[in-house]
Write an enzyme that holds these catalytic residues in place. Structure first.
Site, PDB file in Angstrom:
ATOM      1  CE  LYS A   1      -3.550  -2.112   2.618  1.00 29.71           C
ATOM      2  NZ  LYS A   1      -3.894  -3.285   3.717  1.00 29.71           N
TER       3      LYS A   1
ATOM      4  N   GLY B   1     -12.917  -4.512   4.932  1.00 26.29           N
ATOM      5  CA  GLY B   1     -14.208  -5.384   5.186  1.00 26.29           C
ATOM      6  C   GLY B   1     -14.862  -4.992   3.818  1.00 26.29           C
TER       7      GLY B   1
END
Length: 436
Positions: A205, A302
């Site tokens: 990332k 999520g």
């Protein structure tokens, strides 16, 4: 109303969330883009597996190639993970003139340079907001929101598993491996947690964020990576006593000779907002030369958060493809011919303060000997704690925070200290950053 047809590859948690959002939020999406979005086909590895949401009459296949070669699909959404197979599939999709939305940070960090070049050649878009920090729109914020700034540095809690573990280790006598086991039981950590706790996920990332912030090529192999498994509850407690929090940060910054890209445990002042980001939440700070420090906070994983970013990317692709070529936002924020190939400096060359913890013989003159050795390397002690060791009644635990010093000089000093007969066990070192 025109219908834009989308094909999904991968139908796990995020894939199910994407179908759910497109079903339940479609009227709002139509109001935004004046078009409708339809999932035309879904590829999933096992057609017998329980589906995360009801797919209605959407055709299903266990062949991902059916999606990238489907004549009606305009946008391919890749949610399968991995790099080799995913890369091959997306290359086929791009050559077939299809736009791509992906949540695959490893793919972008390791192969993004060539994929973006291929996409530009075929005049299609690769959107990847969901690849970094889940529901936080950090890609768009860096690429577009801060476009009027020269970004000097960024620092982020970009892995929820590591942040959960360090948060729980604030409890007295907490043990890293016991907390990790709890994280696995709660579904916050994988059965093999290496990517999370050793910083590899965060490094993927950070590679992407640094490229967008600085206009440099993606260079995952140059990111220094260090995990959190050696951090103890005592380290966290000592840090708190001195006014710091311990976070597993990804940090990217400009230096005099290039750029620094590193992931490691870091002591940061407890009055900095990001120090109070706990549990599985993510946050990214970015410092622009005009705006100053900014921070972006939210859930980093999520079904809902990540799928929210996926759907936002689908909307962006639909808008992008109707824009004149010269007005399109470049994939990494800078025109392809303006991307720099500047060096990423070695970790030995960075300059920062350090937290040092060691067990030393509790005798007169030992502390003076230690501080003298540090002074020989032009290292001064800014803060110090001392308490009896719980490991050996003859030892004291010494905790110090140094001034700012070059890493290679600190390493030489620690090597000298480690050789002392008065030092018991391995010396612990954690970098300190004021984020100011």
């Amino acid at each position: 109303m025109k219908t834009v047809k989308v094909g999904l590859i991968g139908f796990g948690t995020v894939g199910g969330g994407t179908v759910d959002i497109l079903k339940n939020t479609l009227p709002e999406i139509q109001r935004r883009i004046g078009q409708t979005v339809e999932i035309t086909i879904i590829a999933m590895r096992d057609l017998q597996r329980t589906r995360p949401v009801d797919t209605g009459d959407i055709p299903l296949t266990d062949q991902a190639s059916d999606v990238v070669n489907h004549p009606d699909v305009e946008i391919v959404v890749e949610l399968m993970g991995g790099t080799s197979v995913a890369k091959s599939l997306l290359e086929t999709a791009i050559r077939n003139g299809k736009h791509v939305v992906t949540a695959n940070k490893a793919l972008i960090a390791e192969h993004g340079n060539e994929l973006f070049a291929l996409a530009e050649k075929h005049q299609v878009m690769i959107a990847y907001e969901a690849a970094v920090a889940g529901g936080i729109p950090i890609i768009k914020a860096l690429r577009e929101g801060l476009a009027g700034n020269r970004v000097e540095w960024l620092a982020g809690i970009i892995n929820g598993t590591g942040n959960y573990i360090l948060t729980e280790m604030k409890q007295p006598n907490a043990d890293f491996y016991q907390v990790l086991k709890t994280a696995q039981e709660l579904g916050y950590a994988e059965a093999d947690p290496t990517f999370d706790v050793e910083g590899i996920d965060a490094a993927h990332k950070l590679t992407i964020l640094a490229s967008i912030a600085f206009g440099i090529e993606l260079q995952f192999d140059k990111v220094y990576t260090e995990g959190i498994s050696r951090v103890t509850a005592d380290d966290i407690r000592y840090a708190e006593q001195m006014g710091y929090a311990v976070k597993h940060l990804g940090i990217a910054s400009r230096t005099a000779t290039g750029f620094s890209l590193r992931v490691h445990p870091t002591l940061i002042p407890d009055n900095v907002l990001i120090a109070n980001v706990n549990g599985v939440m993510n946050a990214v700070m970015a410092y622009g030369n005009h705006v100053g420090p900014t921070m972006y906070y939210g859930p980093g994983a999520g079904a809902g958060p990540t799928a929210s970013a996926v759907v936002a990317d689908i909307i962006d692709v639909i808008r992008w493809k109707h824009q004149p070529t010269e007005d399109r936002v470049p994939a990494l924020g800078f025109k392809a011919d303006q991307m720099k190939n500047q060096p990423v400096v070695d970790i030995d060359e960075i300059e920062t303060a350090y937290y040092i913890r060691c067990f030393a013989l509790d005798h007169a003159g030992v502390l003076a000997k230690i501080t003298t050795i540090l002074a020989d390397y032009e290292i001064s002690v800014e803060h110090m704690l001392q308490e009896p060791s719980t490991n050996n009644s003859k030892d004291a635990t010494l905790v110090m925070v140094t001034n700012t010093v070059k890493e290679n000089k600190l390493n030489q000093a620690l090597q000298t200290l480690q050789a002392l007969d008065e030092i018991d066990g391995e010396i612990m070192r954690i970098r300190v950053d004021a984020l100011g």
